[in-house]
Design a protein around this motif. Structure first.
Motif, PDB file in Angstrom:
ATOM      1  N   ALA A 414       9.754  25.178 -22.257  1.00  0.00           N
ATOM      2  CA  ALA A 414       9.578  24.298 -23.424  1.00  0.00           C
ATOM      3  C   ALA A 414       8.145  24.353 -23.929  1.00  0.00           C
ATOM      4  N   PHE A 415       7.182  24.231 -23.036  1.00  0.00           N
ATOM      5  CA  PHE A 415       5.775  24.296 -23.442  1.00  0.00           C
ATOM      6  C   PHE A 415       5.431  25.670 -24.009  1.00  0.00           C
ATOM      7  N   ALA A 416       5.855  26.715 -23.317  1.00  0.00           N
ATOM      8  CA  ALA A 416       5.457  28.073 -23.699  1.00  0.00           C
ATOM      9  C   ALA A 416       6.003  28.475 -25.064  1.00  0.00           C
ATOM     10  N   LEU A 417       7.176  27.945 -25.433  1.00  0.00           N
ATOM     11  CA  LEU A 417       7.793  28.325 -26.703  1.00  0.00           C
ATOM     12  C   LEU A 417       7.238  27.554 -27.894  1.00  0.00           C
ATOM     13  N   HIS A 418       6.466  26.521 -27.647  1.00  0.00           N
ATOM     14  CA  HIS A 418       5.979  25.728 -28.771  1.00  0.00           C
ATOM     15  C   HIS A 418       4.929  26.513 -29.563  1.00  0.00           C
TER      16      HIS A 418
END
Length: 445
Positions: A414-418
């Motif tokens: 989730a964090f990496a795709l933001h």
């Protein structure tokens, strides 16, 4: 009619009660139940509400409880405005992100993901309880991140949960005002996700007045978004973005400004509200007066770092009065009395915005009546907006999956795709930092 307010000890609750005091129509709210996990905050806000009601005949009765099930039983409407982890949690969200050089704002970027990860499990539990204890109730969600939390709750409540936000209301009001139109008489063509939307038109008597605004640099630069984004950028976009898009379009400047600030927004509010609640605990202090003064300071400093970066100056006087309470009241009136109206709300997509699936919660104008909120069909988004909307919705889905499964790997994803987190390694460190800071994230294994 009974209204239950979750997060009833929250600072902004008097705005909602103030709106209820002005409603004298048949079928109005007659009983308000405040629920909070903090009994001290409940007592403080109950004092403010009692002073608001002084001299008002037949004011809605107010009761307070820390028992969630008791608060929900028999509710006609449930207003959810909880803050899991409190303002100390928000301050942690900001610090952990800024230490990695990324944005820690409470609804946008890394901070919004962290807030969502600890809020969604609590919101889902509330939704399940509402379904069991008050199955006929309508839930109005103001808990941030509003779109994400509304979508999480909709999986258990369907269309009986509706998200609200004051940002689109304020934006439409400012555009109408600068164009010399009455906000109530203007149709605002707004579309996107919560804190990620654009005004693409503003119709008055059937005529779209937005092109006139975009063609006039002096008019365009005369209100907050014009100063915040710059007239040249707004004319390039051909639309007026929600103020929160400043974090995307001017991300480096925003991160730098937050890093240079003496205190983050969360730390400022934490300290400010600590003083307020301590002050109200002294029964000799007029509670409503102290609340009014604290709120004025809070509103005047909203997004101060962004405005300073853009040279946008102070907020206009008209923008210091809130707005979400009016949306909540209008929504309740429309549903309870079939007083049909149009409001910008967070609802399930149902084919309204073509790139997203039917269950995705979006923020668009809705026709509201006794059967609920019905999104109005909108034109397709331009390519640059589709990219952002789809990317952020994909992140929200990963947050929901992580909250459901407890998977640390999914949380990292989730964090990496933001779009505002530019490294998988940063994403991993963010998850480590947030789980260390927040006991409520211990479920991520």
């Amino acid at each position: 009619m009974k209204l239950t307010i979750l997060g009833g000890g929250g600072f902004r609750v008097p705005l909602v009660y103030g709106a209820l005091l002005g409603d004298r129509a048949e079928g109005r709210v007659t009983h308000v139940v405040l629920h909070d996990v903090d009994a001290g905050r409940l007592r403080a806000i109950a004092r403010v509400l009692a002073e608001q009601a002084a001299g008002v005949s037949d004011a809605p009765e107010v009761t307070a409880t820390t028992d969630l099930d008791e608060a929900l039983r028999g509710a006609d409407f449930v207003f959810s405005a909880i803050r899991v982890g409190g303002l100390e949690g928000r301050a942690h969200d900001e610090r952990v992100a800024l230490a990695e050089g990324v944005l820690g704002q409470e609804t946008v970027g890394a901070g919004g993901i962290a807030y969502g990860l600890r809020t969604v499990p609590v919101a889902v539990d509330i939704a399940r309880r509402v379904a069991r204890l008050a199955p006929d109730a309508w839930v109005i969600n103001f808990t941030n991140p509003a779109g994400l939390v509304t979508e999480a709750m909709s999986r258990h409540l369907g269309d009986r949960v509706i998200g609200i936000c004051d940002s689109p209301v304020g934006l439409g009001r400012r555009i109408a005002r600068v164009l010399g139109a009455r906000p109530r008489e203007a149709w605002v063509d707004y579309v996107g996700l919560n804190h990620l939307g654009w005004v693409r038109g503003l119709r008055v008597a059937g005529r779209d007045e937005l092109p006139r605004l975009l063609a006039d640099p002096s008019l365009l630069g005369s209100f907050e978004e014009g100063r915040l984004f710059g007239t040249e950028w707004l004319r390039s976009l051909g639309s007026i973005p929600n103020e929160y898009l400043h974090y995307y379009y001017f991300n480096r400047e925003a991160v730098h400004a937050y890093q240079e600030a003496k205190r983050t927004r969360g730390a400022f509010l934490r300290d400010q509200q600590a003083r307020f609640y301590a002050g109200v605990a002294d029964t000799a202090v007029p509670a409503l007066d102290l609340w009014d003064r604290t709120r004025a300071e809070r509103e005047a400093t909203y997004m101060a770092e962004n405005r300073e970066t853009a040279g946008a100056g102070d907020r206009e006087e008209e923008d210091l009065s809130g707005g979400y309470e009016d949306v909540a009241l209008a929504l309740m009136r429309a549903v309870a009395r079939d007083e049909r109206t149009t409001l910008i709300l967070n609802v399930r997509n149902r084919g309204t915005l073509s790139p997203l699936d039917a269950e995705a919660v979006i923020e668009v104008p809705c026709l509201v009546d006794a059967s609920g909120a019905h999104p109005v069909s909108v034109d397709p988004l331009p390519g640059h907006a589709i990219g952002l909307v789809c990317a952020v919705k994909a992140v929200e889905r990963e947050v929901l999956a992580a909250a459901r499964s407890g998977s640390r790997e999914t949380a990292v994803k989730a964090f990496a795709l933001h779009p505002l987190v530019d490294s998988v390694n940063v994403a991993r460190r963010l998850v480590d930092g947030y789980t260390a800071a927040h006991p409520g994230l211990a479920y991520l294994g």
